[in-house]
Design a protein around this motif. Structure first.
Motif, mmCIF file in Angstrom:
data_model
loop_
_atom_site.group_PDB
_atom_site.id
_atom_site.type_symbol
_atom_site.label_atom_id
_atom_site.label_comp_id
_atom_site.label_asym_id
_atom_site.label_seq_id
_atom_site.Cartn_x
_atom_site.Cartn_y
_atom_site.Cartn_z
ATOM 1 N N SER A 308 47.003 -0.661 40.615
ATOM 2 C CA SER A 308 47.935 -1.551 40.232
ATOM 3 C C SER A 308 48.858 -2.443 41.008
ATOM 4 O O SER A 308 49.579 -3.294 40.802
ATOM 5 C CB SER A 308 48.755 -1.050 39.116
ATOM 6 O OG SER A 308 49.468 -0.190 39.456
ATOM 7 N N GLU A 335 47.697 -7.830 32.399
ATOM 8 C CA GLU A 335 48.767 -7.135 33.206
ATOM 9 C C GLU A 335 49.324 -5.961 32.521
ATOM 10 O O GLU A 335 50.052 -4.956 33.007
ATOM 11 C CB GLU A 335 50.060 -7.995 33.752
ATOM 12 C CG GLU A 335 50.688 -8.443 32.568
ATOM 13 C CD GLU A 335 50.504 -9.592 31.922
ATOM 14 O OE1 GLU A 335 51.120 -10.190 31.042
ATOM 15 O OE2 GLU A 335 49.253 -10.180 32.083
ATOM 16 N N ASP A 336 49.105 -5.933 31.226
ATOM 17 C CA ASP A 336 49.629 -4.752 30.328
ATOM 18 C C ASP A 336 48.335 -3.609 29.875
ATOM 19 O O ASP A 336 48.962 -2.480 29.900
ATOM 20 C CB ASP A 336 50.261 -5.222 29.138
ATOM 21 C CG ASP A 336 51.478 -5.984 29.314
ATOM 22 O OD1 ASP A 336 52.358 -5.684 30.139
ATOM 23 O OD2 ASP A 336 51.619 -7.106 28.619
ATOM 24 N N MET A 337 47.187 -3.990 29.748
ATOM 25 C CA MET A 337 46.408 -3.086 29.058
ATOM 26 C C MET A 337 44.732 -3.413 29.334
ATOM 27 O O MET A 337 44.416 -4.727 29.656
ATOM 28 C CB MET A 337 46.569 -3.335 27.424
ATOM 29 C CG MET A 337 45.801 -2.012 26.960
ATOM 30 S SD MET A 337 46.436 -1.887 25.298
ATOM 31 C CE MET A 337 45.557 -3.533 24.680
ATOM 32 N N ASP A 358 46.807 2.745 29.167
ATOM 33 C CA ASP A 358 48.151 2.319 29.379
ATOM 34 C C ASP A 358 48.281 1.104 30.126
ATOM 35 O O ASP A 358 47.497 0.556 30.651
ATOM 36 C CB ASP A 358 48.934 3.821 29.845
ATOM 37 C CG ASP A 358 48.544 3.939 31.187
ATOM 38 O OD1 ASP A 358 47.735 3.441 31.796
ATOM 39 O OD2 ASP A 358 48.918 5.115 31.473
ATOM 40 N N ASP A 359 49.777 0.887 30.607
ATOM 41 C CA ASP A 359 50.021 -0.101 31.211
ATOM 42 C C ASP A 359 50.076 0.098 32.830
ATOM 43 O O ASP A 359 50.087 -0.660 33.507
ATOM 44 C CB ASP A 359 51.607 -0.755 31.249
ATOM 45 C CG ASP A 359 52.877 0.592 31.265
ATOM 46 O OD1 ASP A 359 52.086 1.678 31.765
ATOM 47 O OD2 ASP A 359 53.760 0.329 30.969
ATOM 48 N N ARG A 360 49.388 1.137 33.286
ATOM 49 C CA ARG A 360 48.808 1.458 34.587
ATOM 50 C C ARG A 360 47.658 1.378 34.762
ATOM 51 O O ARG A 360 47.271 1.544 35.844
ATOM 52 C CB ARG A 360 49.599 3.037 34.990
ATOM 53 C CG ARG A 360 50.969 3.018 34.946
ATOM 54 C CD ARG A 360 51.249 4.345 35.122
ATOM 55 N NE ARG A 360 50.795 5.273 33.901
ATOM 56 C CZ ARG A 360 51.031 6.735 33.877
ATOM 57 N NH1 ARG A 360 51.692 7.368 35.080
ATOM 58 N NH2 ARG A 360 50.862 7.332 32.969
ATOM 59 N N PRO A 695 50.972 -0.976 25.021
ATOM 60 C CA PRO A 695 51.472 -1.805 26.355
ATOM 61 C C PRO A 695 51.691 -3.161 25.722
ATOM 62 O O PRO A 695 51.199 -3.910 25.045
ATOM 63 C CB PRO A 695 50.370 -1.679 26.961
ATOM 64 C CG PRO A 695 49.571 -0.434 26.799
ATOM 65 C CD PRO A 695 49.486 -0.252 25.304
ATOM 66 N N GLY A 696 52.950 -3.776 26.065
ATOM 67 C CA GLY A 696 53.342 -5.115 25.655
ATOM 68 C C GLY A 696 54.109 -5.191 24.451
ATOM 69 O O GLY A 696 54.639 -6.286 24.168
#
Length: 811
Positions: A308, A335-337, A358-360, A695-696
């Protein structure tokens, strides 16, 4: 024979085909078409003795309105033009400039055998065209990737000439900086193997791969070029001016098959390169996440590593392993999921499981089981861009039926679609829901268009569908939703081409027929509740398709097709209708209403409309207001945070939410197994209650799942990555594929040859590379879209196939 017109991005192509079905493959920058005569024999579709019945509103067009539209209908016949293909390209947003490239060629895959090109230009949204072939000195332009336009508003255009191939001479391009008014000829020091690609923000930066696998850069809009790397397999723009490439000095094709490619990065236009991964099969970039595919041990399943931070660090994605008989597919991402499809074990199962990250982009949770994903690399997964959080797709039930499901919370829960109120269920139907026809139906020729939504047309969705137990094999009808998919309305009988104009204030549709001509267009000013019919010509045409300016701001629609002339030869025809003179009143405040998205109007006022942690109230046009939004229209919304509830949480890694249940349960295949992963140099035994926030999601306070504090951590060394791992490579015993499949927002293209050329909006993904089974890329984000052209390799059933290949990432 049939002329077929398809719309993707700002580029349009028209092609003459000999069969009733046209099937296409989108391979990073490719959409190729070949003939087929079959559907999906392994999947069951119900054929009803009687179709679902519905009542649709039709109102007559007054003589005055007929006269107004007739006076603003403009027809152009391309007389004497017997081109075998047309390529239509919009140049700049709001400029009204269209370039039409008509190509007649006698080319084989390897040899130049002569041909001719005509170039036409319109500066009034297609109302009139002028032959400007003299501006390019009648140069013969490539049919496959001959025309490219700059992203966004710039007026840059590049034409790639088709010249006799020699090893000593380079290619020739013609560049324009004034939307095709004038062109400048540039001699290249190489032969391009693909369409020259613009940087997604600054069109003066160009990049392309040559036929000898060299990577070439230009920083002055093609006036000068420099070769910056050899042996390049693919390239992808990252953020800013970051460019990723995969390369091998041993030959890119064999290196890719054996997983011997090197992933490198440049951040100074090729002046220097840094190696960020070794021994990879493929790579891709979507939503800020960089993916690589590797085989850690000889003969082992291939795995995915994710970065990321533009490749500075990689971490192993925590997903079920995929054998060489399976594949991964990145369906969508931001960018979130990330939405990831993992194919079910076994050959030709046609289904798998959707996981969300997840957000990563590292930890993945089960979202939907038995997700339909056909052997042709076609997925019905659709992002409804007119309302946040909404996704449509189809699943293959155990009884072989295909049924549609929808999620309003980014894959947290999936449910069946409600039956439209004005539609009766077919006889002998045990269940009665609406089912949407997606890529599979479009691919097999059942529907002429995919589901359509636009960010500027809040809540509006148009799609082909059928009502009953499952998707029907009968001719589908057109359905419209005005609230993002919660409720639907049966609106038009039979397949149609359709388009959204005036930011959703105007819908237009034309009946789709393969065997007869059409002369009328239907339009609606109330989101498809009622339609009026306008006869736009007294000389019917065989329809190829509809085309309008990218986005939804325009009120002009162009109908493309052909009609036989006196010698029984097809003559191309473009009919452009300007609806602005029919809807002359500008909308005022009295024409708009406040609308709470995701509301059922029956819930607690404090929680009604709460989705992903906040409410959104839109200012949108009333259905009965017959006025025009205009080009200055912008979407106005108000947001308010909500208290957290269990709906704001998705199932954690190793857990899944059973259909029609809010509880997260352990996945059966994780029982009695340790869930150890290595993150940030520590091995974590994941002790979790089974929930994590979506996420988000922006909810505040309220519900919070219990947290277990007995997790332990052990050092496990540095971050695991493809670079730091000693990977063994070898010949792949089978095939593993990872694909990115999603829809492009605000992008239109009109295709009429055996290949599609698309203008990059923001991120240029994969360039020329061997094309493999299931290989495809479409990128869905708010304002970016990618689709590319590929080299003509051997084709089989519409796909460019290579034996013992691996294309397991979003190239």
């Amino acid at each position: 024979m049939n002329w077929t017109l398809l719309v993707f991005g700002s580029v349009y192509l028209l092609v003459l085909v000999e069969d009733a079905f046209v099937q296409g493959k989108r391979d990073a920058r490719t959409l190729t078409f070949s003939r087929t005569a079959g559907g999906h024999s392994r999947r069951r579709r119900d054929t009803w003795t009687g179709q679902a019945r519905f009542t649709a509103c039709k109102t007559p067009l007054s003589p005055k309105d007929q006269e107004i539209l007739l006076s603003h209908t403009h027809e152009t016949g391309f007389h004497g033009d017997d081109g075998s293909s047309f390529t239509l390209t919009w140049v700049g947003d709001g400029t009204g400039v269209i370039l039409v490239l008509s190509t007649l060629s006698a080319l084989s895959d390897s040899f130049y055998e002569g041909g001719s090109t005509r170039l036409y230009r319109s500066d009034d949204f297609g109302k009139s065209f002028h032959d400007i072939s003299h501006a390019i000195n009648n140069t013969f332009i490539k049919k496959e990737f001959g025309i490219s336009a700059g992203p966004g508003n710039p007026q840059q255009v590049i034409l790639t000439a088709n010249l006799p191939f020699t090893e000593t001479l380079g290619g020739v391009i013609l560049t324009s900086m004034d939307a095709g008014v004038t062109f400048r000829s540039v001699q290249l020091p190489f032969q391009p193997a693909q369409a020259i690609q613009f940087h997604y923000q600054d069109p003066k930066y160009l990049v392309v791969i040559s036929i000898d696998d060299g990577l070439w850069f230009s920083q002055d809009f093609g006036n000068s070029w420099s070769e910056v790397h050899e042996g390049v397999h693919t390239f992808t723009w990252g953020s800013g001016i970051t460019l990723f490439i995969s390369s091998s000095p041993k030959g890119t094709v064999e290196a890719a098959r054996r997983g011997e490619l090197i992933l490198r990065r440049t951040q100074d236009f090729g002046q220097s390169f840094a190696t960020i991964a070794k021994n990879i099969f493929s790579f891709g970039y979507i939503g800020g996440f960089l993916f690589t595919s590797v085989m850690e041990k000889l003969g082992s399943p291939r795995v995915i590593y994710v970065s990321s931070d533009q490749g500075d660090h990689f971490r192993k994605a925590q997903l079920p392993s995929a054998t060489t008989e399976q594949f991964y597919s990145v369906l969508d991402g931001d960018e979130d999921m990330i939405f990831m499809h993992v194919d079910n074990p076994g050959e030709d199962t046609y289904f798998g499981t959707i996981y969300t990250s997840d957000d990563r982009g590292i930890l993945y949770s089960k979202s939907l089981e038995r997700h339909l994903f056909g052997g042709e690399g076609k997925s019905d997964f659709t992002n409804v861009t007119s309302l946040r959080g909404v996704y449509l797709t189809n699943k293959l039930e155990e009884d072989g039926r295909i049924r549609s499901v929808i999620s309003f919370d980014r894959g947290g829960r999936w449910r069946s679609l409600n039956k439209p109120e004005n539609v009766d269920c077919p006889e002998n139907s045990k269940k009665c829901n609406l089912h949407i026809h997606g890529e599979h139906s479009h691919f097999s020729g059942i529907t002429p268009m995919l589901p359509l939504s636009e960010p500027t047309a809040t809540g509006l969705v148009i799609a082909h569908g059928s009502v009953g137990d499952s998707i029907s094999a009968a001719r589908p009808d057109v359905y419209v939703s005005g609230d993002g998919g919660y409720t639907w309305w049966g609106t038009l009988r039979g397949p149609h081409h359709y388009s959204i104009l005036d930011s959703g204030g105007l819908l237009v549709a034309v009946e789709a027929h393969r065997d007869r001509q059409i002369s009328s267009i239907k339009f609606s000013t109330d989101e498809g509740q009622c339609w009026k019919t306008y006869n736009f010509t007294s000389h019917p045409i065989f329809l190829a398709g509809l085309a309008s300016e990218p986005g939804t701001k325009t009120m002009n629609i162009s109908i493309f097709g052909y009609r036989p002339d006196d010698d029984d030869q097809p003559m191309w025809v473009a009919v452009t209708i300007d609806f602005e003179h029919l809807l002359t009143r500008e909308c005022g405040e009295q024409d708009y209403v406040k609308w709470l998205a995701h509301s059922d109007y029956d819930s607690d006022p404090e929680t009604d409309g709460c989705l992903l942690g906040y409410k959104e109230t839109f200012r949108r046009l009333k259905k009965l207001s017959a006025c025009r939004n205009g080009r200055g229209y912008v979407v106005i919304r108000q947001q308010r945070p909500c208290l957290c509830t269990i709906k704001d949480f998705m199932c954690d890694y190793g857990f899944y939410r059973h259909e029609n249940s809010s509880e997260c349960l352990p996945q059966p295949d994780f029982l009695n197994q340790t869930q150890d992963i290595c993150l940030d140099g520590e091995q974590e035994d994941l002790q979790t209650s089974g929930y994590r926030k979506i996420p988000g999601d922006k909810c505040e306070g309220g519900f919070s799942p219990p947290i277990r504090n007995d997790a332990f951590k052990n050092n496990c060394g540095k971050d695991s990555s493809p670079t730091s791992t000693n990977l063994q490579t070898g010949k792949s015993p089978g095939m593993l594929v990872l694909i990115v499949v999603c829809t492009c927002v605000g992008v239109i293209g009109l295709i009429i040859t055996a290949a599609l050329i698309i203008t990059s909006r923001r991120i240029n993904c994969r360039q020329r590379s061997p094309s493999y089974r299931f290989s495809a890329l479409q990128l869905q984000e708010d304002d970016l879209c990618v689709s590319y052209e590929s080299s003509p390799n051997a084709k089989r059933n519409g796909f460019q196939d290579q034996e013992d290949s691996d294309d397991d990432l979003i190239e």
